[in-house]
Design an enzyme around this catalytic site. Structure first.
Site, short mmCIF file in Angstrom:
data_model
loop_
_atom_site.label_atom_id
_atom_site.label_comp_id
_atom_site.label_asym_id
_atom_site.label_seq_id
_atom_site.Cartn_x
_atom_site.Cartn_y
_atom_site.Cartn_z
N LYS A 142 0.89 -1.17 0.00
CA LYS A 142 0.00 0.00 0.00
C LYS A 142 0.92 1.21 0.00
O LYS A 142 1.39 1.67 1.04
CB LYS A 142 -0.87 -0.03 1.25
CG LYS A 142 -2.20 0.72 1.17
CD LYS A 142 -2.11 2.15 0.74
CE LYS A 142 -1.86 3.13 1.86
NZ LYS A 142 -1.69 4.53 1.37
N CYS A 170 12.62 11.43 8.50
CA CYS A 170 12.42 10.92 9.86
C CYS A 170 13.68 11.09 10.70
O CYS A 170 13.62 11.31 11.90
CB CYS A 170 12.04 9.45 9.80
SG CYS A 170 13.20 8.49 8.80
N GLU A 226 7.75 16.45 15.83
CA GLU A 226 8.36 16.35 14.50
C GLU A 226 7.72 17.39 13.58
O GLU A 226 6.51 17.35 13.36
CB GLU A 226 8.10 14.94 13.97
CG GLU A 226 8.95 14.58 12.80
CD GLU A 226 8.67 13.17 12.32
OE1 GLU A 226 7.50 12.76 12.29
OE2 GLU A 226 9.63 12.48 11.97
N GLU A 259 8.54 1.78 11.41
CA GLU A 259 9.61 2.78 11.25
C GLU A 259 8.93 4.14 11.32
O GLU A 259 8.23 4.52 10.37
CB GLU A 259 10.31 2.60 9.89
CG GLU A 259 11.05 1.29 9.73
CD GLU A 259 12.33 1.23 10.54
OE1 GLU A 259 12.66 2.21 11.24
OE2 GLU A 259 12.99 0.18 10.49
P1 NAD Z 1 1.57 8.78 7.43
O1 NAD Z 1 1.68 8.03 8.70
O2 NAD Z 1 0.54 9.83 7.31
O3 NAD Z 1 1.32 7.78 6.20
C1 NAD Z 1 2.18 6.72 5.91
C2 NAD Z 1 1.42 5.67 5.15
O4 NAD Z 1 0.40 5.13 6.00
C3 NAD Z 1 0.70 6.19 3.90
O5 NAD Z 1 0.75 5.21 2.90
C4 NAD Z 1 -0.73 6.37 4.41
O6 NAD Z 1 -1.69 6.29 3.38
C5 NAD Z 1 -0.85 5.19 5.35
N1 NAD Z 1 -1.89 5.32 6.37
C6 NAD Z 1 -2.47 6.47 6.85
N2 NAD Z 1 -3.41 6.16 7.76
C7 NAD Z 1 -3.43 4.81 7.88
C8 NAD Z 1 -4.18 3.89 8.67
N3 NAD Z 1 -5.12 4.31 9.53
N4 NAD Z 1 -3.91 2.58 8.56
C9 NAD Z 1 -2.96 2.13 7.73
N5 NAD Z 1 -2.22 2.95 6.93
C10 NAD Z 1 -2.45 4.27 7.01
O7 NAD Z 1 3.03 9.35 7.16
P2 NAD Z 1 3.50 10.28 5.97
O8 NAD Z 1 2.97 11.64 6.25
O9 NAD Z 1 3.20 9.64 4.66
O10 NAD Z 1 5.10 10.24 6.17
C11 NAD Z 1 5.75 11.05 7.05
C12 NAD Z 1 6.02 10.31 8.35
O11 NAD Z 1 6.77 9.12 8.10
C13 NAD Z 1 6.88 11.10 9.31
O12 NAD Z 1 6.36 11.01 10.61
C14 NAD Z 1 8.24 10.42 9.25
O13 NAD Z 1 9.02 10.57 10.38
C15 NAD Z 1 7.86 9.02 9.00
N6 NAD Z 1 8.98 8.29 8.38
C16 NAD Z 1 9.70 7.40 9.12
C17 NAD Z 1 10.79 6.74 8.55
C18 NAD Z 1 11.60 5.74 9.33
O14 NAD Z 1 12.30 4.95 8.70
N7 NAD Z 1 11.55 5.72 10.63
C19 NAD Z 1 11.13 6.99 7.23
C20 NAD Z 1 10.38 7.90 6.50
C21 NAD Z 1 9.30 8.53 7.09
#
Ligand code: NAD
Length: 492
Positions: free
Chosen positions: A169, A278, A377, A244
């Site tokens: 996804k 992140c 963040e 992550e």
């Molecule tokens: P997000 O959590 O909004 O979305 C991430 C993914 O989850 C997307 O595909 C989204 O559609 C999906 N999603 C959203 N709601 C969901 C639900 N209820 N159930 C299942 N899936 C769902 O994050 P984002 O805004 O896309 O990315 C930014 C975030 O990602 C930041 O907090 C960043 O720190 C984190 N991040 C972490 C790492 C790491 O390796 N630790 C790497 C990159 C980004």
């Protein structure tokens, strides 16, 4: 205008049942450049069913065969790195150097998984037991917009290496990148159903993966809030979960550091991926006695950072991915001022002459570690300068966060820096540079996540140990359970 009208299920590009159309933007211009038709929960169900059908035979493929597949996937993705980079620039606004690195990383993931699998013992003897590591089942792989192509490839590579089948996804905001990657993966000619890709909203398709009883494992990269909701949803069927999540990483500049090199390094750590990372080092810790000096160098260093057209090779900071993200960064800048922090450079609004979702790279001083801008963040190029009294105080401040993804320690003396690094609660601590080792475990302490990706730890995240007890002679003789286990085809 591009239109992405298909998802990938059971070896074919198919029209989703879902009918919602979602706009895709170029954040450098804030113009719509395309639309993606989103899948729904029914599409997720069909993809899960396909992955489930493919699992029995794929889970029993031999290690050597999976290595061959991973190499084919590498070749197919490597042949498209230019297109992946191009779509990352267009759809995400990644500066060209970042996009090239990220596209290379996507392709390289398959080779990393292949080399890890090659040397990883999937069978071992422990005392009188034979322990075999078996693929955990169908994996649900959920990616964020800030590194969509790379995370699709990295998660899929290690899931396949283990013998899992998968439903991906991707971020709904990254459909152009997903399409290029999907075409490459399709070309590699894997058996039908081994991987499936469903564009869709997180709370629809992502939530269905987190809930569905036929998903054994979720690997999620994204925000801490969503990570927690996935963990709650997965608890019902005791899913194996890798998360992550976010970070608020400290960069500790020790008393003896040379600020001429330390400050530019700290700025690079903070502004990585336009600040939308992140692991960005968003809290810069300096000794109280060097505050003015550090402020001055931060001002001159940040003023020299090029913000703007991501296609310009000199650009270090591109736009924020969306209007929502732009507004979020603006809000945090206002909150920083309201709580008493002082702007050294940058501030609210857009840099002169830029129309897209660009922000002014910003550094706050007079930041207390309890302030919102030091705790949450921001996910943009906004850094906090925090002073400390002595090394103990620096370590306390660095660890005073719910996160623990990464830290950086800078000193003239490597050993001194290493001693401090050993006391930082983070999954990765960098000493005197932005180093990277692709096979070393990557993941967070505390609320930055659960589990690890990359290398052997990343492979184990998709494996389940099984203990076989009883002599091999008995197994070949008349014990029906062991006899059938011994006779079963093996994926070793
Ligand atoms: P997000 O959590 O909004 O979305 C991430 C993914 O989850 C997307 O595909 C989204 O559609 C999906 N999603 C959203 N709601 C969901 C639900 N209820 N159930 C299942 N899936 C769902 O994050 P984002 O805004 O896309 O990315 C930014 C975030 O990602 C930041 O907090 C960043 O720190 C984190 N991040 C972490 C790492 C790491 O390796 N630790 C790497 C990159 C980004």
């Amino acid at each position: 205008m591009r239109s992405i009208d298909t998802i990938y299920i059971d070896g074919s590009f198919v029209t989703p049942r879902g009918e919602e159309r979602f706009d895709l933007f170029n954040p450098s211009t804030s113009r719509v450049i395309g639309q993606v038709r989103l899948g729904n929960a029914q599409d997720a169900g069909l993809a899960i069913a396909a992955a489930r059908r493919a699992f029995p035979s794929f889970s029993r493929t031999r290690k050597a065969d999976r290595i061959t597949l991973l190499r084919r996937l590498h070749e197919a993705v490597a042949a498209r790195t230019d297109r992946i980079a191009e779509t990352m620039i267009e759809e995400y606004g990644a500066p060209v150097s970042r996009a090239a690195w990220a596209a290379g990383y996507a392709a390289q993931s398959f080779l990393d998984a292949a080399s890890t699998l090659e040397t990883y013992p999937l069978e071992r003897r422990i005392g009188s037991a034979d322990v075999v590591l078996e693929p955990v089942g169908v994996a649900g792989l959920i990616t964020p917009w800030n590194a969509n192509a790379g995370f699709i490839c990295n998660k899929l590579a290690f899931a396949l290496a283990a013998g899992c089948t998968a439903v991906i996804k991707p971020s709904e905001m990254s459909a152009l990148q997903t399409q290029v990657v999907a075409e490459a993966l399709h070309e590699a000619g894997l058996p039908d159903g081994v991987f499936n890709i469903v564009n869709g909203r997180g709370d629809v398709v992502g939530a269905e993966l987190a809930r569905h009883p036929d998903i054994a494992k979720i690997s999620f990269t994204g925000s801490t809030a969503v990570g927690k909701s996935i963990m709650r949803a997965g608890a019902e069927t005791l899913k194996r979960i890798t998360l992550e999540l976010g970070g608020k990483s400290p960069t500790l500049i020790l008393e003896d550091a040379d600020l001429d090199t330390a400050i530019p390094l700290a700025v690079r750590a903070g502004f990585i991926n336009s600040g939308q990372a992140c692991l960005a080092g968003t809290r810069i810790l300096v000794p109280e006695s060097r505050k003015r000096e550090a402020e001055e160098r931060l001002r001159t260093t940040v003023e020299a950072v090029k913000v703007g057209d991501p296609r310009n090779p000199e650009t270090a900071i591109g736009p924020m991915v969306s209007l929502k993200q732009w507004e979020r960064v603006q809000r945090y800048i206002r909150v920083g001022l309201e709580e008493g922090a002082r702007i050294v450079v940058g501030g609210e609004g857009k840099p002169d002459g830029l129309e897209g979702y660009f922000v002014r790279p910003t550094v706050f001083s007079d930041v207390q570690n309890h302030m919102t801008i030091a705790r949450e963040e921001i996910f943009g190029p906004v850094l906090s300068l925090i002073t400390y009294k002595d090394e103990e105080d620096a370590i306390t401040i660095a660890n005073d966060t719910v996160y623990g993804l990464q830290a950086c320690v800078i000193s003239k003396d490597d050993e001194r820096a290493r001693a401090v690094a050993s006391r930082i609660a983070a999954g990765r601590v960098l000493v005197n540079g932005l180093h990277h080792e692709p096979l070393a475990p990557f993941g967070g302490f505390k609320q930055s996540g659960i589990g690890r990706e990359h290398g052997p730890y990343g492979l184990e995240a998709y494996l389940e140990p099984k203990t076989l007890l009883g002599s091999r002679e008995v197994a070949q003789g008349n014990d029906p359970y062991l006899a059938s286990a011994a006779a079963a085809p093996s994926n070793r």
